[in-house]
Scaffold this motif. Sequence first.
Motif, PDB file in Angstrom:
ATOM      1  N   VAL A 147       1.046  -1.198   0.001  1.00 30.02           N
ATOM      2  CA  VAL A 147      -0.041  -0.043   0.030  1.00 30.02           C
ATOM      3  C   VAL A 147       0.895   1.242  -0.041  1.00 30.02           C
ATOM      4  O   VAL A 147       2.147   1.158   0.250  1.00 30.02           O
ATOM      5  CB  VAL A 147      -0.858   0.122   1.286  1.00 30.02           C
ATOM      6  CG1 VAL A 147      -2.054  -1.283   1.156  1.00 30.02           C
ATOM      7  CG2 VAL A 147      -0.118   0.035   2.622  1.00 30.02           C
ATOM      8  N   THR A 148       0.334   2.338  -0.277  1.00 30.38           N
ATOM      9  CA  THR A 148       1.165   3.552  -0.353  1.00 30.38           C
ATOM     10  C   THR A 148       1.342   3.939   1.242  1.00 30.38           C
ATOM     11  O   THR A 148       0.429   3.860   2.091  1.00 30.38           O
ATOM     12  CB  THR A 148       0.784   4.780  -1.112  1.00 30.38           C
ATOM     13  OG1 THR A 148      -0.627   5.347  -0.553  1.00 30.38           O
ATOM     14  CG2 THR A 148      -0.070   4.131  -2.368  1.00 30.38           C
ATOM     15  N   PRO A 149       2.238   4.677   1.383  1.00 32.42           N
ATOM     16  CA  PRO A 149       2.745   5.290   2.824  1.00 32.42           C
ATOM     17  C   PRO A 149       1.439   6.214   3.139  1.00 32.42           C
ATOM     18  O   PRO A 149       1.012   6.250   4.320  1.00 32.42           O
ATOM     19  CB  PRO A 149       3.949   6.092   2.737  1.00 32.42           C
ATOM     20  CG  PRO A 149       4.720   5.397   1.739  1.00 32.42           C
ATOM     21  CD  PRO A 149       3.441   4.851   0.741  1.00 32.42           C
ATOM     22  N   ALA A 150       0.789   6.931   2.394  1.00 31.99           N
ATOM     23  CA  ALA A 150      -0.349   7.728   2.550  1.00 31.99           C
ATOM     24  C   ALA A 150      -1.638   7.114   2.814  1.00 31.99           C
ATOM     25  O   ALA A 150      -2.251   7.507   3.984  1.00 31.99           O
ATOM     26  CB  ALA A 150      -0.708   8.634   1.358  1.00 31.99           C
ATOM     27  N   GLN A 151      -1.586   5.801   2.215  1.00 29.93           N
ATOM     28  CA  GLN A 151      -2.812   5.159   2.771  1.00 29.93           C
ATOM     29  C   GLN A 151      -2.866   4.547   4.226  1.00 29.93           C
ATOM     30  O   GLN A 151      -3.696   4.431   4.715  1.00 29.93           O
ATOM     31  CB  GLN A 151      -2.902   4.116   1.564  1.00 29.93           C
ATOM     32  CG  GLN A 151      -3.493   4.381   0.150  1.00 29.93           C
ATOM     33  CD  GLN A 151      -3.366   3.486  -0.742  1.00 29.93           C
ATOM     34  OE1 GLN A 151      -2.702   2.589  -0.746  1.00 29.93           O
ATOM     35  NE2 GLN A 151      -4.256   3.562  -1.804  1.00 29.93           N
ATOM     36  N   ALA A 163      -9.911  -6.127   1.253  1.00 31.31           N
ATOM     37  CA  ALA A 163     -10.471  -6.308  -0.067  1.00 31.31           C
ATOM     38  C   ALA A 163      -9.647  -7.273  -0.869  1.00 31.31           C
ATOM     39  O   ALA A 163      -9.730  -8.051  -1.838  1.00 31.31           O
ATOM     40  CB  ALA A 163     -10.580  -4.881  -0.674  1.00 31.31           C
ATOM     41  N   ARG A 164      -8.120  -7.043  -0.877  1.00 27.79           N
ATOM     42  CA  ARG A 164      -7.254  -7.788  -1.500  1.00 27.79           C
ATOM     43  C   ARG A 164      -7.327  -9.389  -1.368  1.00 27.79           C
ATOM     44  O   ARG A 164      -7.326 -10.162  -2.149  1.00 27.79           O
ATOM     45  CB  ARG A 164      -5.756  -7.337  -1.208  1.00 27.79           C
ATOM     46  CG  ARG A 164      -5.584  -6.088  -2.016  1.00 27.79           C
ATOM     47  CD  ARG A 164      -4.063  -5.522  -2.042  1.00 27.79           C
ATOM     48  NE  ARG A 164      -3.847  -4.506  -2.290  1.00 27.79           N
ATOM     49  CZ  ARG A 164      -2.492  -3.605  -2.240  1.00 27.79           C
ATOM     50  NH1 ARG A 164      -1.738  -4.472  -1.620  1.00 27.79           N
ATOM     51  NH2 ARG A 164      -2.341  -2.494  -2.615  1.00 27.79           N
ATOM     52  N   HIS A 165      -7.557  -9.508   0.046  1.00 30.64           N
ATOM     53  CA  HIS A 165      -7.633 -10.866   0.390  1.00 30.64           C
ATOM     54  C   HIS A 165      -8.839 -11.691  -0.010  1.00 30.64           C
ATOM     55  O   HIS A 165      -8.834 -12.927  -0.409  1.00 30.64           O
ATOM     56  CB  HIS A 165      -7.464 -10.819   1.937  1.00 30.64           C
ATOM     57  CG  HIS A 165      -7.775 -12.165   2.724  1.00 30.64           C
ATOM     58  ND1 HIS A 165      -6.877 -13.441   2.511  1.00 30.64           N
ATOM     59  CD2 HIS A 165      -8.758 -12.625   3.585  1.00 30.64           C
ATOM     60  CE1 HIS A 165      -7.329 -14.385   3.200  1.00 30.64           C
ATOM     61  NE2 HIS A 165      -8.308 -14.253   3.710  1.00 30.64           N
ATOM     62  N   GLN A 166      -9.990 -10.878  -0.185  1.00 30.39           N
ATOM     63  CA  GLN A 166     -10.921 -11.536  -0.682  1.00 30.39           C
ATOM     64  C   GLN A 166     -10.895 -11.713  -2.164  1.00 30.39           C
ATOM     65  O   GLN A 166     -11.515 -12.629  -2.695  1.00 30.39           O
ATOM     66  CB  GLN A 166     -12.393 -10.521  -0.475  1.00 30.39           C
ATOM     67  CG  GLN A 166     -12.899 -10.460   1.162  1.00 30.39           C
ATOM     68  CD  GLN A 166     -13.270 -11.800   1.507  1.00 30.39           C
ATOM     69  OE1 GLN A 166     -13.685 -12.529   0.911  1.00 30.39           O
ATOM     70  NE2 GLN A 166     -12.618 -12.213   2.885  1.00 30.39           N
ATOM     71  N   ARG A 184      -1.723 -15.127  -1.048  1.00 31.19           N
ATOM     72  CA  ARG A 184      -0.537 -14.348  -0.428  1.00 31.19           C
ATOM     73  C   ARG A 184      -1.050 -13.825   0.932  1.00 31.19           C
ATOM     74  O   ARG A 184      -2.397 -13.241   1.070  1.00 31.19           O
ATOM     75  CB  ARG A 184      -0.463 -13.120  -1.472  1.00 31.19           C
ATOM     76  CG  ARG A 184       0.577 -11.984  -0.814  1.00 31.19           C
ATOM     77  CD  ARG A 184       0.607 -11.147  -1.772  1.00 31.19           C
ATOM     78  NE  ARG A 184       1.222 -11.239  -3.166  1.00 31.19           N
ATOM     79  CZ  ARG A 184       2.656 -11.001  -3.323  1.00 31.19           C
ATOM     80  NH1 ARG A 184       3.218 -10.641  -2.390  1.00 31.19           N
ATOM     81  NH2 ARG A 184       2.937 -11.217  -4.560  1.00 31.19           N
ATOM     82  N   ASP A 185      -0.317 -13.672   2.093  1.00 30.59           N
ATOM     83  CA  ASP A 185      -0.526 -13.025   3.134  1.00 30.59           C
ATOM     84  C   ASP A 185      -0.708 -11.519   2.896  1.00 30.59           C
ATOM     85  O   ASP A 185       0.286 -10.634   2.862  1.00 30.59           O
ATOM     86  CB  ASP A 185       0.515 -13.189   4.170  1.00 30.59           C
ATOM     87  CG  ASP A 185       0.080 -12.735   5.659  1.00 30.59           C
ATOM     88  OD1 ASP A 185      -0.855 -12.272   6.001  1.00 30.59           O
ATOM     89  OD2 ASP A 185       1.193 -12.595   6.437  1.00 30.59           O
ATOM     90  N   TRP A 186      -1.801 -10.993   3.289  1.00 29.82           N
ATOM     91  CA  TRP A 186      -2.362  -9.756   3.247  1.00 29.82           C
ATOM     92  C   TRP A 186      -2.928  -9.104   4.428  1.00 29.82           C
ATOM     93  O   TRP A 186      -3.369  -8.208   4.681  1.00 29.82           O
ATOM     94  CB  TRP A 186      -3.462  -9.445   2.271  1.00 29.82           C
ATOM     95  CG  TRP A 186      -3.095  -9.473   0.872  1.00 29.82           C
ATOM     96  CD1 TRP A 186      -3.849 -10.564   0.096  1.00 29.82           C
ATOM     97  CD2 TRP A 186      -2.327  -8.827   0.192  1.00 29.82           C
ATOM     98  NE1 TRP A 186      -3.045 -10.634  -1.221  1.00 29.82           N
ATOM     99  CE2 TRP A 186      -2.412  -9.511  -1.305  1.00 29.82           C
ATOM    100  CE3 TRP A 186      -1.375  -8.080   0.264  1.00 29.82           C
ATOM    101  CZ2 TRP A 186      -1.377  -9.036  -2.269  1.00 29.82           C
ATOM    102  CZ3 TRP A 186      -0.497  -7.465  -0.774  1.00 29.82           C
ATOM    103  CH2 TRP A 186      -0.720  -7.996  -1.978  1.00 29.82           C
ATOM    104  N   THR A 187      -2.223  -9.857   5.493  1.00 31.42           N
ATOM    105  CA  THR A 187      -2.202  -9.359   7.088  1.00 31.42           C
ATOM    106  C   THR A 187      -1.775  -8.032   7.309  1.00 31.42           C
ATOM    107  O   THR A 187      -0.373  -7.749   6.716  1.00 31.42           O
ATOM    108  CB  THR A 187      -1.918 -10.159   8.124  1.00 31.42           C
ATOM    109  OG1 THR A 187      -2.651 -11.565   7.833  1.00 31.42           O
ATOM    110  CG2 THR A 187      -2.070  -9.944   9.368  1.00 31.42           C
TER     111      THR A 187
END
Length: 216
Positions: A147-151, A163-166, A184-187
Amino acid sequence: MTYLPTQVQGRWYYLYLIQDLYSRKIVGWEIHEADDADHAVSLLKRTALSEGIHAMSDKPVLHGDNGSTLKATTVLAMLHWLGVKPSYSRPRVSDDNAFVESLFKTAKYRPEFPARGFATLEDARLWGCDFVHWYNFEHRHSGIRYVTPAQRHALEDRAILAARHQTYLQARERHPARWSRGTRDWTPIGAVTLNPEREAVVRNHVHAEDIGPLAA
């Protein structure tokens, strides 16, 4: 602070930069012709205002190298006024400020960084503006699950990663033959420490918070 080369041999510009360790976002930066503690004071004050430091119940810690600029009386006075505790890298410990050092390397290896140095201070500041925008708002940082630092700074990373995990689960359900392992681990990344040897301390602290305070 890091040095930026100019087209004049032996002359440098100075990039002052403050990075939020948790989000990796660049929250403050300035570029000047000289290394002066007054520049650091100005940056601290401006960054504290933009980040709302005055309203925080738990004040942040400012970590930097052992340079004389960050130890100047005016800088320490500003930190005290802001309620921010200073922290400094240990002598001969290369990874005590690894996050910022990695950021500086990313900056200087970008294709926009001039191989022959900056012609003018204005050129350096224009480059800095473009780089900071790219790094904060476009760069998908591998250390925070792309993700971006701003996010992440805006606490949007959890929803994005969920959302990516789903999406990955749905893709595996549609095409199970393509998946020999789990997705992929999106934790979301949790606590961040400056030094790997301190991770155990963080884990123990989090565990203590989960079970509640201990009574003597």
